[in-house]
Design an enzyme around this catalytic site. Structure first.
Site, PDB file in Angstrom:
ATOM      1  CG  HIS A  35      -6.029  -2.336   8.587  1.00 29.86           C
ATOM      2  ND1 HIS A  35      -6.114  -1.005   8.945  1.00 29.86           N
ATOM      3  CD2 HIS A  35      -4.729  -2.669   8.792  1.00 29.86           C
ATOM      4  CE1 HIS A  35      -4.917  -0.578   9.322  1.00 29.86           C
ATOM      5  NE2 HIS A  35      -4.063  -1.568   9.248  1.00 29.86           N
TER       6      HIS A  35
ATOM      7  CG  ASN B  59      -9.264  -1.536  11.510  1.00 28.11           C
ATOM      8  OD1 ASN B  59      -8.320  -2.234  11.136  1.00 28.11           O
ATOM      9  ND2 ASN B  59      -9.648  -0.430  10.892  1.00 28.11           N
TER      10      ASN B  59
ATOM     11  CG  ASP C 277      -0.335  -0.547   2.467  1.00 26.45           C
ATOM     12  OD1 ASP C 277       0.901  -0.519   2.578  1.00 26.45           O
ATOM     13  OD2 ASP C 277      -1.079  -1.013   3.344  1.00 26.45           O
TER      14      ASP C 277
ATOM     15  CD  GLU D  99      -8.889   0.951   7.412  1.00 29.32           C
ATOM     16  OE1 GLU D  99      -8.749  -0.031   8.155  1.00 29.32           O
ATOM     17  OE2 GLU D  99      -8.383   2.055   7.657  1.00 29.32           O
TER      18      GLU D  99
HETATM   19  C1  F6R Z   1       1.339  -1.577   6.205  1.00 39.05           C
HETATM   20  C2  F6R Z   1       0.025  -2.208   6.241  1.00 39.05           C
HETATM   21  C3  F6R Z   1      -0.789  -2.255   7.473  1.00 39.05           C
HETATM   22  C4  F6R Z   1       0.010  -2.572   8.747  1.00 39.05           C
HETATM   23  C5  F6R Z   1      -0.895  -2.548   9.968  1.00 39.05           C
HETATM   24  C6  F6R Z   1      -0.119  -2.818  11.247  1.00 39.05           C
HETATM   25  O1  F6R Z   1       1.914  -1.656   4.908  1.00 39.05           O
HETATM   26  O2  F6R Z   1      -0.383  -2.675   5.244  1.00 39.05           O
HETATM   27  O3  F6R Z   1      -1.799  -3.226   7.319  1.00 39.05           O
HETATM   28  O4  F6R Z   1       0.613  -3.819   8.606  1.00 39.05           O
HETATM   29  O5  F6R Z   1      -1.541  -1.317  10.062  1.00 39.05           O
HETATM   30  O6  F6R Z   1       0.774  -1.769  11.462  1.00 39.05           O
HETATM   31  P1  F6R Z   1       1.865  -1.864  12.629  1.00 39.05           P
HETATM   32  O7  F6R Z   1       2.768  -2.987  12.232  1.00 39.05           O
HETATM   33  O8  F6R Z   1       2.563  -0.542  12.593  1.00 39.05           O
HETATM   34  O9  F6R Z   1       1.134  -2.138  13.880  1.00 39.05           O
END
Ligand code: F6R
Length: 243
Positions: free
Chosen positions: A138, A136, A67, A143
């Site tokens: 994701h 959440n 992303d 989302e």
């Molecule tokens: C990042 C991504 C997100 C993160 C998720 C967890 O490229 O795709 O899905 O993996 O938000 O983020 P952290 O590891 O910072 O808790």
């Protein structure tokens, strides 16, 4: 879905970093799907350390990131382009032309989505996709919603994601949208590894592993994939029945 609980983030980083390095040692032109955020950092450090000792070379590896934020220049320190260069690519010598991202500044998200899927296909598909998980549920920036998405698309980030990530944006407001690989595209990877640490991930981990498959918890779609390994620390695993 198989899961393993290790003592802490450092232990997970060693284990997952070794899985990736061993894969690359067997197949030098491995195609990796990569994530940003805190969860993969110890894994990237292990890859860097093993690269520096000469045990593994990332020269022929190709990468596709999950992303990227919209309306943010690629050169901005909060962009995922910048993050990946700093935390991994520049330290293991992955050639810039072998690294691929969605364009968060595209004016044609449909064309951008087609370009990315076609490029992944041309590279033979993703051998190993690394994932974190949002509080959440994701994965990527898929989302919670009413439908599972398929290819890449532009998404409006939820309040939960904005609350979790706005700490990284000190001088500018956090973007409200991102381009992300869809669930269908993520599930096309041959193998998937998901990393979660910390108590704030425990509810999402329980829903992903023990709940029903529902787009209200996007990560639950991983139940449909035959080759997923989940690496947890005790806090992220705390609510699991089997733990
Ligand atoms: C990042 C991504 C997100 C993160 C998720 C967890 O490229 O795709 O899905 O993996 O938000 O983020 P952290 O590891 O910072 O808790």
């Amino acid at each position: 879905m198989k899961f393993v609980v290790l003592p802490n983030a450092a232990a997970i980083g060693l284990a997952v970093g070794d899985v990736i390095c061993d894969l690359v040692r067997k197949k030098s032109d491995t195609v990796l799907g990569l994530a940003t955020g805190a969860s993969p950092l110890p894994t990237y450090q292990r890859m860097i350390d093993r690269c520096k000792t000469g045990e593994v070379s990332f020269k022929d590896v190709r990468t596709f990131n999950l992303d990227e934020y919209c309306d943010l220049p690629e050169t901005h320190p909060c962009s995922y382009h910048y993050f990946m260069r700093k935390e991994l690519f520049d330290q293991v010598g992955i050639l810039p032309e072998h690294t691929h991202f969605l364009d968060g500044n595209t004016v044609d998200e449909g064309a951008e989505s087609q370009r990315y899927s076609a490029l992944i296909e041309q590279n033979g598909g993703i051998d190993l996709q690394l994932l974190g998980i949002g509080r959440n549920g994701h994965i990527g920036f898929n989302e919670p919603s009413e439908n599972f998405t398929q290819e890449s698309f532009k998404v409006a980030l939820t309040d939960s994601t904005i609350a979790a990530n706005s700490r990284y944006f000190r001088d500018i407001p956090m973007p409200k949208c991102a381009m992300t690989m869809g669930i269908g595209l993520i599930l096309r990877a041959r193998k998937i590894i998901l990393i979660a640490t910390g108590s704030e991930k425990a509810t999402a981990i329980k829903a992903m592993l023990e709940g029903s498959v529902t787009p209200r918890c996007p990560a639950s779609a991983l139940q449909k994939h035959p080759e997923v390994a989940v690496f947890l620390d005790p806090a992220a695993a705390a609510l699991l029945n089997e733990n």
